[in-house]
Write a protein that holds these residues in place. Structure first.
Motif, PDB file in Angstrom:
ATOM      1  N   ALA A  84     -50.111 -38.349 -20.625  1.00 47.46           N
ATOM      2  CA  ALA A  84     -51.009 -37.902 -21.692  1.00 47.46           C
ATOM      3  C   ALA A  84     -51.023 -38.956 -22.798  1.00 47.46           C
ATOM      4  CB  ALA A  84     -50.553 -36.554 -22.232  1.00 47.46           C
ATOM      5  N   VAL A  85     -51.961 -39.898 -22.711  1.00 52.29           N
ATOM      6  CA  VAL A  85     -51.953 -41.078 -23.572  1.00 52.29           C
ATOM      7  C   VAL A  85     -52.193 -40.728 -25.039  1.00 52.29           C
ATOM      8  CG1 VAL A  85     -52.650 -42.648 -21.744  1.00 52.29           C
ATOM      9  CG2 VAL A  85     -54.406 -41.483 -23.088  1.00 52.29           C
ATOM     10  N   ALA A  86     -52.807 -39.573 -25.332  1.00 53.10           N
ATOM     11  CA  ALA A  86     -53.111 -39.206 -26.715  1.00 53.10           C
ATOM     12  C   ALA A  86     -52.103 -38.228 -27.303  1.00 53.10           C
ATOM     13  CB  ALA A  86     -54.513 -38.603 -26.806  1.00 53.10           C
ATOM     14  N   ASN A  87     -51.059 -37.909 -26.556  1.00 56.82           N
ATOM     15  CA  ASN A  87     -50.060 -36.970 -27.067  1.00 56.82           C
ATOM     16  C   ASN A  87     -49.437 -37.521 -28.339  1.00 56.82           C
ATOM     17  OD1 ASN A  87     -47.348 -35.552 -27.253  1.00 56.82           O
ATOM     18  ND2 ASN A  87     -48.229 -34.529 -25.470  1.00 56.82           N
ATOM     19  N   ALA A  88     -49.192 -36.637 -29.300  1.00 57.20           N
ATOM     20  CA  ALA A  88     -48.675 -37.059 -30.600  1.00 57.20           C
ATOM     21  C   ALA A  88     -47.368 -37.823 -30.488  1.00 57.20           C
ATOM     22  CB  ALA A  88     -48.483 -35.837 -31.500  1.00 57.20           C
ATOM     23  N   THR A  89     -46.583 -37.542 -29.482  1.00 61.34           N
ATOM     24  CA  THR A  89     -45.287 -38.210 -29.350  1.00 61.34           C
ATOM     25  C   THR A  89     -45.427 -39.681 -29.003  1.00 61.34           C
ATOM     26  OG1 THR A  89     -43.047 -37.885 -28.493  1.00 61.34           O
ATOM     27  CG2 THR A  89     -44.837 -37.803 -26.902  1.00 61.34           C
ATOM     28  N   PHE A  90     -46.644 -40.121 -28.570  1.00 61.27           N
ATOM     29  CA  PHE A  90     -46.886 -41.515 -28.254  1.00 61.27           C
ATOM     30  C   PHE A  90     -47.801 -42.182 -29.280  1.00 61.27           C
ATOM     31  CE2 PHE A  90     -46.710 -39.364 -23.931  1.00 61.27           C
ATOM     32  CZ  PHE A  90     -45.338 -39.504 -23.829  1.00 61.27           C
ATOM     33  N   GLY A  93     -47.263 -39.083 -35.332  1.00 61.05           N
ATOM     34  CA  GLY A  93     -48.156 -38.408 -34.401  1.00 61.05           C
ATOM     35  C   GLY A  93     -49.596 -38.321 -34.820  1.00 61.05           C
ATOM     36  N   THR A  94     -49.979 -38.939 -35.934  1.00 58.55           N
ATOM     37  CA  THR A  94     -51.372 -38.855 -36.408  1.00 58.55           C
ATOM     38  C   THR A  94     -52.075 -40.200 -36.399  1.00 58.55           C
ATOM     39  OG1 THR A  94     -50.715 -39.176 -38.721  1.00 58.55           O
ATOM     40  CG2 THR A  94     -50.787 -36.906 -37.881  1.00 58.55           C
ATOM     41  N   GLY A  95     -51.353 -41.282 -36.098  1.00 61.06           N
ATOM     42  CA  GLY A  95     -51.942 -42.612 -36.156  1.00 61.06           C
ATOM     43  C   GLY A  95     -52.417 -43.108 -34.804  1.00 61.06           C
ATOM     44  N   ALA A 142     -41.543 -39.878 -29.866  1.00 55.37           N
ATOM     45  CA  ALA A 142     -41.198 -39.918 -31.286  1.00 55.37           C
ATOM     46  C   ALA A 142     -41.060 -38.517 -31.854  1.00 55.37           C
ATOM     47  CB  ALA A 142     -42.247 -40.715 -32.068  1.00 55.37           C
ATOM     48  N   VAL A 143     -42.187 -37.843 -32.064  1.00 53.22           N
ATOM     49  CA  VAL A 143     -42.143 -36.499 -32.658  1.00 53.22           C
ATOM     50  C   VAL A 143     -41.913 -35.462 -31.570  1.00 53.22           C
ATOM     51  CG1 VAL A 143     -43.446 -36.985 -34.738  1.00 53.22           C
ATOM     52  CG2 VAL A 143     -44.679 -36.523 -32.625  1.00 53.22           C
ATOM     53  N   LEU A 144     -40.756 -35.555 -30.929  1.00 52.68           N
ATOM     54  CA  LEU A 144     -40.418 -34.623 -29.873  1.00 52.68           C
ATOM     55  C   LEU A 144     -40.169 -33.238 -30.469  1.00 52.68           C
ATOM     56  CD1 LEU A 144     -37.904 -36.827 -27.862  1.00 52.68           C
ATOM     57  CD2 LEU A 144     -40.209 -36.212 -27.136  1.00 52.68           C
ATOM     58  N   PRO A 145     -40.837 -32.221 -29.964  1.00 51.82           N
ATOM     59  CA  PRO A 145     -40.555 -30.871 -30.458  1.00 51.82           C
ATOM     60  C   PRO A 145     -39.070 -30.529 -30.276  1.00 51.82           C
ATOM     61  CG  PRO A 145     -42.533 -30.891 -29.094  1.00 51.82           C
ATOM     62  CD  PRO A 145     -41.893 -32.237 -28.948  1.00 51.82           C
ATOM     63  N   GLY A 200     -44.668 -31.551 -23.040  1.00 50.84           N
ATOM     64  CA  GLY A 200     -45.693 -31.083 -22.134  1.00 50.84           C
ATOM     65  C   GLY A 200     -46.965 -31.905 -22.285  1.00 50.84           C
ATOM     66  N   SER A 201     -47.987 -31.546 -21.553  1.00 55.56           N
ATOM     67  CA  SER A 201     -49.211 -32.335 -21.554  1.00 55.56           C
ATOM     68  C   SER A 201     -49.871 -32.383 -22.923  1.00 55.56           C
ATOM     69  CB  SER A 201     -50.196 -31.775 -20.519  1.00 55.56           C
ATOM     70  OG  SER A 201     -49.630 -31.805 -19.225  1.00 55.56           O
ATOM     71  N   LEU A 202     -49.899 -31.262 -23.638  1.00 56.57           N
ATOM     72  CA  LEU A 202     -50.546 -31.193 -24.940  1.00 56.57           C
ATOM     73  C   LEU A 202     -49.518 -31.351 -26.055  1.00 56.57           C
ATOM     74  CD1 LEU A 202     -53.095 -28.274 -24.400  1.00 56.57           C
ATOM     75  CD2 LEU A 202     -53.462 -30.740 -24.154  1.00 56.57           C
ATOM     76  N   SER A 203     -49.931 -31.981 -27.131  1.00 59.42           N
ATOM     77  CA  SER A 203     -49.038 -32.224 -28.264  1.00 59.42           C
ATOM     78  C   SER A 203     -48.432 -30.915 -28.761  1.00 59.42           C
ATOM     79  CB  SER A 203     -49.811 -32.887 -29.402  1.00 59.42           C
ATOM     80  OG  SER A 203     -50.323 -34.139 -29.007  1.00 59.42           O
ATOM     81  N   GLY A 204     -47.143 -30.967 -29.072  1.00 61.06           N
ATOM     82  CA  GLY A 204     -46.445 -29.802 -29.583  1.00 61.06           C
ATOM     83  C   GLY A 204     -45.846 -28.911 -28.522  1.00 61.06           C
ATOM     84  N   SER A 205     -46.211 -29.122 -27.257  1.00 62.06           N
ATOM     85  CA  SER A 205     -45.663 -28.278 -26.186  1.00 62.06           C
ATOM     86  C   SER A 205     -44.368 -28.874 -25.662  1.00 62.06           C
ATOM     87  CB  SER A 205     -46.672 -28.136 -25.045  1.00 62.06           C
ATOM     88  OG  SER A 205     -46.958 -29.389 -24.453  1.00 62.06           O
ATOM     89  N   VAL A 206     -43.517 -28.001 -25.143  1.00 60.89           N
ATOM     90  CA  VAL A 206     -42.208 -28.394 -24.630  1.00 60.89           C
ATOM     91  C   VAL A 206     -42.063 -27.848 -23.222  1.00 60.89           C
ATOM     92  CG1 VAL A 206     -39.713 -28.258 -24.968  1.00 60.89           C
ATOM     93  CG2 VAL A 206     -41.231 -28.336 -26.949  1.00 60.89           C
ATOM     94  N   VAL A 207     -41.580 -28.679 -22.309  1.00 62.00           N
ATOM     95  CA  VAL A 207     -41.349 -28.240 -20.934  1.00 62.00           C
ATOM     96  C   VAL A 207     -39.956 -28.704 -20.510  1.00 62.00           C
ATOM     97  CG1 VAL A 207     -43.782 -28.267 -20.315  1.00 62.00           C
ATOM     98  CG2 VAL A 207     -42.417 -30.315 -19.954  1.00 62.00           C
ATOM     99  N   ARG A 208     -39.438 -28.045 -19.501  1.00 66.15           N
ATOM    100  CA  ARG A 208     -38.116 -28.374 -18.976  1.00 66.15           C
ATOM    101  C   ARG A 208     -38.268 -28.810 -17.523  1.00 66.15           C
ATOM    102  NH1 ARG A 208     -32.923 -27.282 -20.259  1.00 66.15           N
ATOM    103  NH2 ARG A 208     -33.585 -26.073 -22.081  1.00 66.15           N
ATOM    104  N   LEU A 209     -37.772 -30.004 -17.222  1.00 62.23           N
ATOM    105  CA  LEU A 209     -37.774 -30.493 -15.851  1.00 62.23           C
ATOM    106  C   LEU A 209     -36.375 -30.974 -15.493  1.00 62.23           C
ATOM    107  CD1 LEU A 209     -41.104 -32.549 -15.541  1.00 62.23           C
ATOM    108  CD2 LEU A 209     -40.638 -30.240 -14.726  1.00 62.23           C
TER     109      LEU A 209
END
Length: 668
Positions: free
Chosen positions: A173-179, A184-186, A284-287, A641-650
């Motif tokens: 997810a190239v536009a995710n805030a964490t990247f 996360g806004t720049g 960066a901005v990991l939930p 996760g795929s969308l910014s702000g989401s958290v998944v466990r793998l």
């Protein structure tokens, strides 16, 4: 069980693509047995077979001889039948001895009759001949050096400097805030993004369709074809930022609309492997766990594997696609850049001594970059999967291996038998399910096809299985590999030949004068995250193997004589000399537990079965360890996760490897 003997082996055919008569004495020596099997069943494993023409082009990966260069190979060939991406001559690595190529059948004719061409090529392996991999590439290397109008590679002044993280994975997810920068806004930190697909929804092995749902990617949206790679689509950071701005309204980015515009429909799923992995390596901005280290600020170069790689977990195209991905990353970075690449992918079979073409290529790339390249790879997740057997056969001794092939498996299955040098006296006998008698024994240098019974044959009457036992193999440089390949056990199409499911007994007997150590590896055949391919993982059975689930049943005990060994079950991409393999642990573990701090699916360090005889050079122990589970009850680690702000466990060592990559970036 029937006392009627199975029909005998049939000779290997003349190749429908290579034109090689594989039944001739010595024809299989030094060759890729997967290519031989593909030709034997008319590429049926790639949704072709009788009644379909073979591919026009096939992808291969090539190792050159010691004094040869990629430019030498280009000069000795023609783009009419050999096409090499330009990156292999444009990157400043003149002594590189590895490259990928698309070849037509004429390549093999020239290889047989042109001594100079033959002197340049040490060995080659088949990639994955499906979809656009069977088409010519754009603007390949040529003798005249002429180029055509495509997306040019970055000029030296545009290449990234300083520390750079490269990622080769799927679903990023190239536009995710964490990247992105500025909390996360720049702007995106993904400065170059190459997706290796030319289509969305194209064909892949085991698929029930013929790719009629494939959608050509629009270069105006997915990006142009990169000139130096010749296929796929590339987005620069500027193009990603422009798209982000287009879909940002009142300060809020509509990520789903953005990914639909970029034709990244896979990112509509909440979980994507590549996004999770990259967040662990450089988020960066990991939930729940914000990061402020250097890795959270570095530039990223991302390669999204062709989806045929993701879906074909046996790794049929891994050699070609990963090597191309590494070259793409290096071509986007200055020679002075400090590059860390994470590859959280892998398979189960292979030599496991670092001598596969891909592993040897990664080792040479690291060497040629003079300390400016580091590659992190996972140790694998199959420790409890019963996909590995190890034994030493004394003279006159036999070893029966019970290979359980599951019903309703829509994909082909493979068993590799690796023998050390000096195993000329070993014979292999195969007993199919339902028979009390074995097929005739096969000796080194011999091979055969079994056509099965009439009820198992589709309209094309493809072989049910093949046993290919060459004196040497392109898959590794030490000893040899005998390949047992099986057709699927089920298909919705009546034309598809199917193999019987159940217990295939494979018996090895040592008629030589010296002891022989061997390893048997069942190739990976499971289903990737979020997919449904109809794959079913085969496994070994043995009465002495402990499947009780008791605390002591998760590790090998040296005194247990079962040939099935957890130790040695290792990712086949991770046994190189210069890459760094990473095993998985639990953050919180009971120190008194028999498995200690280790994730149950990960190879352990130190090896609890270290005293067992092993083929020379085999790697069984991770170089280092990182958490992949939180504790014994809570498997996996949290990532984006795929969308910014989401958290998944793998769970899996795929999550351990990027944490090591993060450390390598921070500590450099």
């Amino acid at each position: 069980m029937t006392a009627t003997p199975p029909k005998p082996w049939q000779p290997l055919p003349k190749g429908v693509f290579t034109g090689t008569n594989w039944s001739q004495p010595g024809a299989t020596a030094g060759e890729d047995p997967y290519l031989i099997w593909a030709e034997s069943d008319h590429f049926a494993g790639y949704r072709l077979g009788h009644g379909h023409k073979p591919p026009k082009w096939v992808p291969i990966v090539i190792e050159l001889t010691a004094q040869a260069s990629v430019q030498d190979l280009v000069d000795a060939s023609s783009t009419r039948w050999l096409q090499i991406p330009k990156v292999y001559v444009e990157v400043n690595l003149p002594t590189l001895r590895y490259c990928t190529a698309r070849v037509r059948s004429a390549f093999f004719k020239h290889l047989r009759h042109n001594a100079h061409l033959r002197s340049l090529i040490q060995r080659y392996e088949l990639g994955l001949p499906v979809g656009h991999h069977t088409h010519a590439i754009k603007n390949p290397c040529s003798k005249d050096g002429l180029t055509h109008l495509t997306q040019e590679a970055p000029s030296p002044g545009d290449r990234l400097t300083g520390k750079v993280l490269g990622v080769i994975d799927g679903g990023l997810a190239v536009a995710n805030a964490t990247f992105r920068r500025k909390q996360g806004t720049g702007a995106t930190r993904v400065q170059y993004f190459w997706r290796q697909d030319n289509y969305y929804g194209g064909p892949w092995p085991g698929q029930a369709t013929h790719g009629h749902r494939e959608v050509p990617l629009d270069p105006e949206r997915a990006g142009p074809i990169p000139d130096d790679m010749g296929y796929g689509h590339e987005l620069t950071g500027a193009a990603i930022d422009e798209a982000i701005a287009q879909f940002t309204h009142n300060g809020q980015l509509d990520e789903e609309a953005l990914y639909a515009y970029l034709q990244m429909w896979d990112l509509s799923r909440p979980v994507n492997h590549g996004t999770h992995v990259t967040s662990l390596a450089a988020g960066a901005v990991l939930p729940l766990n914000p990061q402020h280290d250097e890795a959270s600020r570095v530039n990223l170069v991302a390669v999204q594997l062709d989806w045929s790689n993701v879906l074909d977990t046996s790794g049929g195209a891994m050699n070609v696609s990963v090597l191309d991905g590494l070259m793409f990353i290096l071509a986007r970075c200055a020679d002075s850049a400090q590059v860390v690449v994470n590859i959280s992918w892998g398979t189960l079979a292979g030599p496991h001594d670092g001598s596969s073409i891909l592993e040897a290529a990664m080792d040479q790339l690291i060497e040629l970059r003079n300390g400016q390249l580091k590659i992190a790879v996972p140790a694998g997740n199959a420790y409890q999967s019963r996909t590995h057997a190890n034994a030493t056969l004394q003279p006159g001794q036999s070893l029966p291996l019970n290979w359980r092939v599951q019903p309703d498996d829509h994909t082909e299955s493979f068993l590799e038998l690796w023998l050390q040098d000096g195993a000329e006296g070993v014979e292999i006998a195969v007993t199919p399910p339902g028979y009390t008698q074995a097929l005739p024994v096969v000796r080194m240098g011999q091979s055969g096809l079994w056509m099965g019974e009439a009820h198992s044959q589709g309209s094309g009457a493809e072989p049910v299985c093949a046993l290919i036992f060459p004196t040497s193999s392109a898959l590794g440089t030490q000893g040899t590999c005998a390949l047992l390949a099986l057709a699927p056990t089920f298909s919705h199409r009546a034309s598809v030949t199917t193999a019987p499911f159940g217990r295939w007994q494979v018996t090895l007997t040592n008629h030589g004068e010296n002891a022989v150590t061997l390893d048997a590896y069942i190739e990976r055949d499971d289903v990737a995250l979020g997919q449904n391919t109809g794959a079913k993982q085969p496994y070994f059975e043995d009465a002495l193997y402990d499947t009780s689930g008791n605390l002591e049943a998760w590790v090998d005990h040296p005194g247990n004589p079962t040939p099935i060994r957890r130790s040695g079950t290792f990712n086949s991409l991770s046994t190189g000399q210069r890459t760094v393999s990473v095993g998985g642990t639990r953050r919180e573990a009971d120190p008194t537990s028999p498995v200690g701090p280790f994730a149950l699916y990960s190879p352990q360090k130190p090896d609890p079965d270290a005293g067992r005889p092993q083929r020379p050079g085999v790697k069984k122990v991770p170089d280092t360890l990182k958490p992949s589970d939180d504790n014994s009850a809570l498997w996996g680690v949290l990532g984006t996760g795929s969308l910014s702000g989401s958290v998944v466990r793998l769970a899996g060592t795929s999550s351990s490897s990027p944490q090591l990559a993060r450390d390598l970036i921070n500590d450099w």
